[in-house]
Design a protein around this motif. Structure first.
Motif, PDB file in Angstrom:
ATOM      1  N   GLY A 124       0.949  -1.270  -0.014  1.00  0.00           N
ATOM      2  CA  GLY A 124      -0.109   0.005  -0.130  1.00  0.00           C
ATOM      3  C   GLY A 124       0.737   1.372   0.039  1.00  0.00           C
ATOM      4  N   ARG A 125       0.171   2.286   0.517  1.00  0.00           N
ATOM      5  CA  ARG A 125       1.006   3.779   0.335  1.00  0.00           C
ATOM      6  C   ARG A 125       1.673   3.905   1.798  1.00  0.00           C
ATOM      7  NH1 ARG A 125       0.612   6.887  -3.568  1.00  0.00           N
ATOM      8  NH2 ARG A 125      -0.736   6.639  -5.204  1.00  0.00           N
ATOM      9  N   ALA A 126       1.424   3.132   2.627  1.00  0.00           N
ATOM     10  CA  ALA A 126       2.128   3.406   3.951  1.00  0.00           C
ATOM     11  C   ALA A 126       3.562   3.387   4.339  1.00  0.00           C
ATOM     12  CB  ALA A 126       1.610   2.238   5.167  1.00  0.00           C
ATOM     13  N   VAL A 127       3.906   4.046   4.904  1.00  0.00           N
ATOM     14  CA  VAL A 127       5.411   4.130   5.173  1.00  0.00           C
ATOM     15  C   VAL A 127       5.791   4.162   6.646  1.00  0.00           C
ATOM     16  CG1 VAL A 127       7.707   5.659   5.173  1.00  0.00           C
ATOM     17  CG2 VAL A 127       6.191   5.525   3.081  1.00  0.00           C
ATOM     18  N   ARG A 128       6.043   3.209   7.343  1.00  0.00           N
ATOM     19  CA  ARG A 128       6.137   2.935   8.840  1.00  0.00           C
ATOM     20  C   ARG A 128       7.910   3.308   9.037  1.00  0.00           C
ATOM     21  NH1 ARG A 128       2.103  -1.055   8.451  1.00  0.00           N
ATOM     22  NH2 ARG A 128       0.164  -0.233   8.910  1.00  0.00           N
ATOM     23  N   LEU A 129       8.237   4.005   9.908  1.00  0.00           N
ATOM     24  CA  LEU A 129       9.176   4.281  10.835  1.00  0.00           C
ATOM     25  C   LEU A 129       9.286   3.410  12.218  1.00  0.00           C
ATOM     26  CD1 LEU A 129      10.050   7.968   9.994  1.00  0.00           C
ATOM     27  CD2 LEU A 129      10.836   6.021   8.789  1.00  0.00           C
ATOM     28  N   PHE A 130      10.569   2.650  12.248  1.00  0.00           N
ATOM     29  CA  PHE A 130      10.797   1.994  13.306  1.00  0.00           C
ATOM     30  C   PHE A 130      11.838   2.402  14.432  1.00  0.00           C
ATOM     31  CE2 PHE A 130       8.336  -1.000  10.566  1.00  0.00           C
ATOM     32  CZ  PHE A 130       7.571  -1.677  11.532  1.00  0.00           C
ATOM     33  N   ALA A 131      11.381   2.561  15.505  1.00  0.00           N
ATOM     34  CA  ALA A 131      12.656   2.936  16.489  1.00  0.00           C
ATOM     35  C   ALA A 131      13.267   1.779  17.075  1.00  0.00           C
ATOM     36  CB  ALA A 131      11.953   3.873  17.428  1.00  0.00           C
ATOM     37  N   PRO A 132      14.613   1.383  17.127  1.00  0.00           N
ATOM     38  CA  PRO A 132      15.143   0.299  17.538  1.00  0.00           C
ATOM     39  C   PRO A 132      15.310   0.384  19.161  1.00  0.00           C
ATOM     40  CG  PRO A 132      16.684   1.759  16.834  1.00  0.00           C
ATOM     41  CD  PRO A 132      15.332   2.378  16.342  1.00  0.00           C
ATOM     42  N   LEU A 133      14.710  -0.617  19.689  1.00  0.00           N
ATOM     43  CA  LEU A 133      14.716  -0.761  21.087  1.00  0.00           C
ATOM     44  C   LEU A 133      15.773  -2.024  21.500  1.00  0.00           C
ATOM     45  CD1 LEU A 133      11.818  -0.992  23.594  1.00  0.00           C
ATOM     46  CD2 LEU A 133      13.879  -1.791  24.369  1.00  0.00           C
ATOM     47  N   TYR A 134      16.749  -1.535  21.710  1.00  0.00           N
ATOM     48  CA  TYR A 134      17.924  -2.612  21.881  1.00  0.00           C
ATOM     49  C   TYR A 134      17.775  -3.403  23.347  1.00  0.00           C
ATOM     50  CZ  TYR A 134      20.345  -0.685  18.223  1.00  0.00           C
ATOM     51  OH  TYR A 134      20.671   0.000  16.715  1.00  0.00           O
ATOM     52  N   ALA A 147      10.556   1.509  26.410  1.00  0.00           N
ATOM     53  CA  ALA A 147       9.752   1.710  25.284  1.00  0.00           C
ATOM     54  C   ALA A 147       8.800   3.024  25.882  1.00  0.00           C
ATOM     55  CB  ALA A 147       8.786   0.374  25.420  1.00  0.00           C
ATOM     56  N   ARG A 148       8.470   3.210  27.040  1.00  0.00           N
ATOM     57  CA  ARG A 148       7.796   4.246  27.093  1.00  0.00           C
ATOM     58  C   ARG A 148       8.397   5.593  26.791  1.00  0.00           C
ATOM     59  NH1 ARG A 148       3.512   3.121  30.353  1.00  0.00           N
ATOM     60  NH2 ARG A 148       3.047   1.285  31.717  1.00  0.00           N
ATOM     61  N   GLY A 149       9.654   5.606  26.981  1.00  0.00           N
ATOM     62  CA  GLY A 149      10.553   6.718  26.729  1.00  0.00           C
ATOM     63  C   GLY A 149      10.443   7.266  25.105  1.00  0.00           C
ATOM     64  N   LEU A 150      10.579   5.954  24.494  1.00  0.00           N
ATOM     65  CA  LEU A 150      10.351   6.037  22.939  1.00  0.00           C
ATOM     66  C   LEU A 150       9.050   6.442  22.338  1.00  0.00           C
ATOM     67  CD1 LEU A 150      12.430   2.914  21.921  1.00  0.00           C
ATOM     68  CD2 LEU A 150      12.989   5.583  21.506  1.00  0.00           C
ATOM     69  N   VAL A 151       7.829   5.925  23.229  1.00  0.00           N
ATOM     70  CA  VAL A 151       6.626   6.349  22.854  1.00  0.00           C
ATOM     71  C   VAL A 151       6.221   7.701  23.221  1.00  0.00           C
ATOM     72  CG1 VAL A 151       4.176   5.731  23.433  1.00  0.00           C
ATOM     73  CG2 VAL A 151       5.625   4.015  22.979  1.00  0.00           C
ATOM     74  N   ALA A 152       7.172   8.239  24.177  1.00  0.00           N
ATOM     75  CA  ALA A 152       6.726   9.531  24.662  1.00  0.00           C
ATOM     76  C   ALA A 152       7.253  10.598  23.662  1.00  0.00           C
ATOM     77  CB  ALA A 152       7.359   9.793  26.229  1.00  0.00           C
ATOM     78  N   ARG A 153       8.421  10.008  22.843  1.00  0.00           N
ATOM     79  CA  ARG A 153       9.005  10.899  22.022  1.00  0.00           C
ATOM     80  C   ARG A 153       8.313  10.721  20.888  1.00  0.00           C
ATOM     81  NH1 ARG A 153      12.915   8.964  25.580  1.00  0.00           N
ATOM     82  NH2 ARG A 153      14.361  10.565  26.068  1.00  0.00           N
ATOM     83  N   PHE A 167       7.381   7.945  18.942  1.00  0.00           N
ATOM     84  CA  PHE A 167       7.344   6.694  18.259  1.00  0.00           C
ATOM     85  C   PHE A 167       6.487   5.898  18.449  1.00  0.00           C
ATOM     86  CE2 PHE A 167      11.847   8.186  18.550  1.00  0.00           C
ATOM     87  CZ  PHE A 167      12.181   8.023  17.065  1.00  0.00           C
ATOM     88  N   ARG A 168       5.739   5.336  17.267  1.00  0.00           N
ATOM     89  CA  ARG A 168       4.574   4.509  17.382  1.00  0.00           C
ATOM     90  C   ARG A 168       4.908   2.926  17.164  1.00  0.00           C
ATOM     91  NH1 ARG A 168       0.364   6.595  13.422  1.00  0.00           N
ATOM     92  NH2 ARG A 168      -0.835   4.612  14.352  1.00  0.00           N
ATOM     93  N   HIS A 169       5.808   2.635  16.363  1.00  0.00           N
ATOM     94  CA  HIS A 169       6.456   1.464  16.029  1.00  0.00           C
ATOM     95  C   HIS A 169       7.620   0.995  16.495  1.00  0.00           C
ATOM     96  CE1 HIS A 169       3.091   1.288  13.254  1.00  0.00           C
ATOM     97  NE2 HIS A 169       3.237   2.485  12.731  1.00  0.00           N
ATOM     98  N   LEU A 170       7.900  -0.008  17.257  1.00  0.00           N
ATOM     99  CA  LEU A 170       9.149  -0.181  17.996  1.00  0.00           C
ATOM    100  C   LEU A 170       9.631  -1.527  17.388  1.00  0.00           C
ATOM    101  CD1 LEU A 170       8.501   0.353  21.705  1.00  0.00           C
ATOM    102  CD2 LEU A 170       9.380   2.117  20.105  1.00  0.00           C
ATOM    103  N   LEU A 171      10.976  -1.728  17.221  1.00  0.00           N
ATOM    104  CA  LEU A 171      11.753  -2.953  16.773  1.00  0.00           C
ATOM    105  C   LEU A 171      12.693  -3.384  17.619  1.00  0.00           C
ATOM    106  CD1 LEU A 171      12.350  -4.825  14.302  1.00  0.00           C
ATOM    107  CD2 LEU A 171      14.279  -3.143  13.640  1.00  0.00           C
ATOM    108  N   LEU A 172      12.462  -4.527  18.122  1.00  0.00           N
ATOM    109  CA  LEU A 172      13.108  -5.196  19.532  1.00  0.00           C
ATOM    110  C   LEU A 172      14.333  -5.788  18.808  1.00  0.00           C
ATOM    111  CD1 LEU A 172      10.732  -7.079  21.671  1.00  0.00           C
ATOM    112  CD2 LEU A 172      11.372  -4.799  21.705  1.00  0.00           C
ATOM    113  N   VAL A 173      15.403  -5.134  19.294  1.00  0.00           N
ATOM    114  CA  VAL A 173      16.962  -5.692  18.519  1.00  0.00           C
ATOM    115  C   VAL A 173      17.799  -6.359  19.781  1.00  0.00           C
ATOM    116  CG1 VAL A 173      19.023  -4.778  17.520  1.00  0.00           C
ATOM    117  CG2 VAL A 173      16.906  -3.513  17.131  1.00  0.00           C
ATOM    118  N   SER A 174      18.171  -7.434  19.219  1.00  0.00           N
ATOM    119  CA  SER A 174      19.273  -8.299  20.130  1.00  0.00           C
ATOM    120  C   SER A 174      20.088  -9.098  19.468  1.00  0.00           C
ATOM    121  CB  SER A 174      18.355  -9.287  21.046  1.00  0.00           C
ATOM    122  OG  SER A 174      17.974 -10.513  20.359  1.00  0.00           O
ATOM    123  N   GLY A 175      21.139  -9.548  20.022  1.00  0.00           N
ATOM    124  CA  GLY A 175      22.074 -10.667  19.436  1.00  0.00           C
ATOM    125  C   GLY A 175      21.411 -11.932  19.515  1.00  0.00           C
ATOM    126  N   GLU A 176      22.014 -13.042  19.237  1.00  0.00           N
ATOM    127  CA  GLU A 176      21.727 -14.298  19.224  1.00  0.00           C
ATOM    128  C   GLU A 176      22.289 -15.058  20.126  1.00  0.00           C
ATOM    129  OE1 GLU A 176      22.878 -15.536  15.174  1.00  0.00           O
ATOM    130  OE2 GLU A 176      21.318 -14.583  14.336  1.00  0.00           O
TER     131      GLU A 176
END
Length: 133
Positions: A52-62, A96-102, A104-113
């Motif tokens: 579709g026409r949607a563009v979503r930006l994700f904030a990384p949450l390490y 996550a609360r800090g990112l949402v307060a800024r 950001f609506r879409h969060l991406l959980l980031v981690s090592g394996e």
């Protein structure tokens, strides 16, 4: 997809939305320009169809940099001499609360394996905690 030239030799071909992607026959500058435009239009049509026409930006949450892999491109690689840290589920929620307060609506959980520190249960607990966001 494979086609054959006039000698009968097989030549690799590919298509997207019915548009041929690879052909070396009769190439000139104007044809290349027209071909690029044709491919761009086909790519646009497929992209709109799928996303579709949607563009979503994700904030990384390490959530963790603990890792058992040795990927040469990664800052989490196990061979690197860095301090390792895995956030608790409470800390993940606070971040996550800090990112949402800024805004950001879409969060991406980031981690090592790391199957112990970043287990499926840990990630599930993080996702469940963040679901209300």
């Amino acid at each position: 997809m494979v086609s054959s030239d006039s000698s009968g030799a097989a030549e690799p071909m590919a298509s997207v939305a019915g548009v041929e992607l690879l052909s070396t026959e009769g190439v000139d500058a104007k044809a290349v320009e027209a071909r690029i435009e044709e491919l761009a239009q086909a790519a646009r049509a497929v992209t709109l169809q799928r996303f579709g026409r949607a563009v979503r930006l994700f904030a990384p949450l390490y959530v963790s940099n603990a890792c058992l892999s040795s990927c040469t491109y990664c800052g989490f690689s196990k061979g690197l001499d860095v301090a390792r840290r895995t956030l608790t589920v409470d800390e993940v929620e606070a971040e996550a609360r800090g990112l949402v307060a800024r805004g950001f609506r879409h969060l991406l959980l980031v981690s090592g394996e790391h199957r112990i520190e970043v287990s499926a249960d840990y990630l599930q607990a993080c996702v469940e905690r963040l679901r209300p966001f």
